[in-house]
Design an enzyme around this catalytic site. Sequence first.
Site, PDB file in Angstrom:
ATOM      1  N   TYR A  11      88.287  40.903 116.101  1.00 42.37           N
ATOM      2  CA  TYR A  11      86.982  41.564 116.252  1.00 42.37           C
ATOM      3  C   TYR A  11      87.008  43.010 115.727  1.00 42.37           C
ATOM      4  CZ  TYR A  11      83.254  43.922 118.965  1.00 42.37           C
ATOM      5  OH  TYR A  11      82.200  44.699 119.374  1.00 42.37           O
ATOM      6  N   PHE A  72      96.024  46.187 115.841  1.00 39.54           N
ATOM      7  CA  PHE A  72      94.972  45.637 116.714  1.00 39.54           C
ATOM      8  C   PHE A  72      95.380  44.327 117.376  1.00 39.54           C
ATOM      9  CE2 PHE A  72      92.884  48.144 113.443  1.00 39.54           C
ATOM     10  CZ  PHE A  72      91.946  48.872 114.148  1.00 39.54           C
ATOM     11  N   THR A 116      93.809  51.428 125.704  1.00 38.07           N
ATOM     12  CA  THR A 116      92.702  50.949 126.535  1.00 38.07           C
ATOM     13  C   THR A 116      92.481  51.838 127.752  1.00 38.07           C
ATOM     14  OG1 THR A 116      92.043  49.131 128.012  1.00 38.07           O
ATOM     15  CG2 THR A 116      94.378  49.421 127.669  1.00 38.07           C
ATOM     16  N   TYR A 140      98.207  43.818 131.657  1.00 43.91           N
ATOM     17  CA  TYR A 140      97.571  44.244 130.405  1.00 43.91           C
ATOM     18  C   TYR A 140      97.631  45.773 130.270  1.00 43.91           C
ATOM     19  CZ  TYR A 140      93.908  45.401 127.070  1.00 43.91           C
ATOM     20  OH  TYR A 140      93.209  45.945 126.015  1.00 43.91           O
ATOM     21  N   LYS A 144     100.129  48.274 127.776  1.00 39.59           N
ATOM     22  CA  LYS A 144      99.585  49.272 126.840  1.00 39.59           C
ATOM     23  C   LYS A 144     100.144  50.665 127.140  1.00 39.59           C
ATOM     24  CE  LYS A 144      96.639  46.805 124.335  1.00 39.59           C
ATOM     25  NZ  LYS A 144      96.560  46.808 122.871  1.00 39.59           N
ATOM     26  N   HIS A 188      83.500  38.993 127.423  1.00 33.28           N
ATOM     27  CA  HIS A 188      82.869  40.313 127.453  1.00 33.28           C
ATOM     28  C   HIS A 188      81.370  40.228 127.732  1.00 33.28           C
ATOM     29  CE1 HIS A 188      86.504  41.667 124.982  1.00 33.28           C
ATOM     30  NE2 HIS A 188      86.633  42.133 126.196  1.00 33.28           N
ATOM     31  N   ARG A 220      79.880  50.722 132.988  1.00 32.30           N
ATOM     32  CA  ARG A 220      80.855  50.816 131.899  1.00 32.30           C
ATOM     33  C   ARG A 220      80.296  51.691 130.782  1.00 32.30           C
ATOM     34  NH1 ARG A 220      83.373  49.084 135.280  1.00 32.30           N
ATOM     35  NH2 ARG A 220      84.771  47.288 135.406  1.00 32.30           N
ATOM     36  N   ARG A 281      84.662  40.114 140.266  1.00 35.30           N
ATOM     37  CA  ARG A 281      85.818  39.639 139.506  1.00 35.30           C
ATOM     38  C   ARG A 281      87.005  40.529 139.910  1.00 35.30           C
ATOM     39  NH1 ARG A 281      85.280  39.694 132.994  1.00 35.30           N
ATOM     40  NH2 ARG A 281      85.425  41.935 133.349  1.00 35.30           N
ATOM     41  N   ASP A 284      88.112  44.580 138.735  1.00 34.13           N
ATOM     42  CA  ASP A 284      87.072  45.356 138.050  1.00 34.13           C
ATOM     43  C   ASP A 284      86.796  46.653 138.813  1.00 34.13           C
ATOM     44  OD1 ASP A 284      86.536  43.706 135.915  1.00 34.13           O
ATOM     45  OD2 ASP A 284      84.833  42.702 136.862  1.00 34.13           O
TER      46      ASP A 284
END
Length: 323
Positions: A11, A72, A116, A140, A144, A188, A220, A281, A284
């Site tokens: 993407y 990426f 991120t 995740y 990073k 997303h 967000r 979720r 979050d």
Amino acid sequence: MHVLVVGGAGYIGSHMVKLLVQRGFKVTVLDNLSAGYRDAVRGARFVLGDLFERDALEDLCREIRFDGVMHFASHIQVGESVREPAKYYRNNVFKTQNLLDVMVARRVRCFIFSSTAAIFGEPVRIPIDEEHPKQPINPYGRGKWMVEQMLEDYDTAYGLKSVSLRYFNAAGADPDGELGERHDPETHLIPLVLQAASGRRPYLTVFGNDYDTPDGTCIRDYIHVNDLCEAHLLALQRLWEGGNSAAYNLGNGNGFSVQEVIATARQVTGREIPVQYSARRPGDPARLVADSRRAQAELGWTPRYADLATIIAHAWRWETRDS
Ligand code: UFG
């Protein structure tokens, strides 16, 4: 100047390739097509390959003397990273180290890393600046952050210069309508909202409306994919001009709730968007908003498509491309 774009069929990577080609750079894409699409790579040489194959990577870097590398190629799903941490550490950390080691061996000095907002974990203050504590709460984000720390050490020891760009919520699509978001499965918010608008999905599920925010849904900071790509280019140019390694938070500095995104999408598309509510979720945070003043001051970066309706309009054009 010749840039290696790892993950250039995905993407954000595919938008980056298009921008680099438009600006006159030579581009080679390395992608294993695990999440990317061959037809998303335009105007660049495409090499099918995986960072796991270190010898092939060395051969490529021997054949072409790259002036910079953008990376990426990551797995990006927070929930999956909790269920399958090995997959995330192997792909996002170990394979990145392979890439860095080959760069050091072949003396490629400039590296732009896709980081991120997840490195910060649950925010202790908003907006989130670069100095905000790094307490990632899932594999995740931890992976990073590990790479960011590895990059500091590789600079000190080997002189590898890097810029880590911490995306908040990447969104939108190529303004020309040629490229867009094609994740499978899609997780997303904006593409899912638009799939509910186009009828590709029966409804959107809102994950929680009992957060401590004005309308109860998560907030967000949505940033247009092309604006992210401009920041990559500015960051690489800064390294080419002799700039030091750095890290920048990239967002618009404006937070929008899930309800606000849905309302804006209704205006942009003129469609009904059926909604169902479900539980939160896991993982979050209620609110993530970037303080990007450092990127603006040091890179001269100004988001061009900062307006949420524009971001959604570009994504809508992509969603309805075949209709
Ligand atoms: N949401 C819904 N319904 C959906 C999908 C999302 O209500 O079907 C909500 C989420 O709960 C969240 C917001 O919409 O509040 C945005 O969710 P996204 O999945 O679009 O984005 P995230 O903020 O969860 O994820 C972003 C990046 C990830 C990165 C993460 C780090 O897209 O790659 O930030 O926090 F890992």
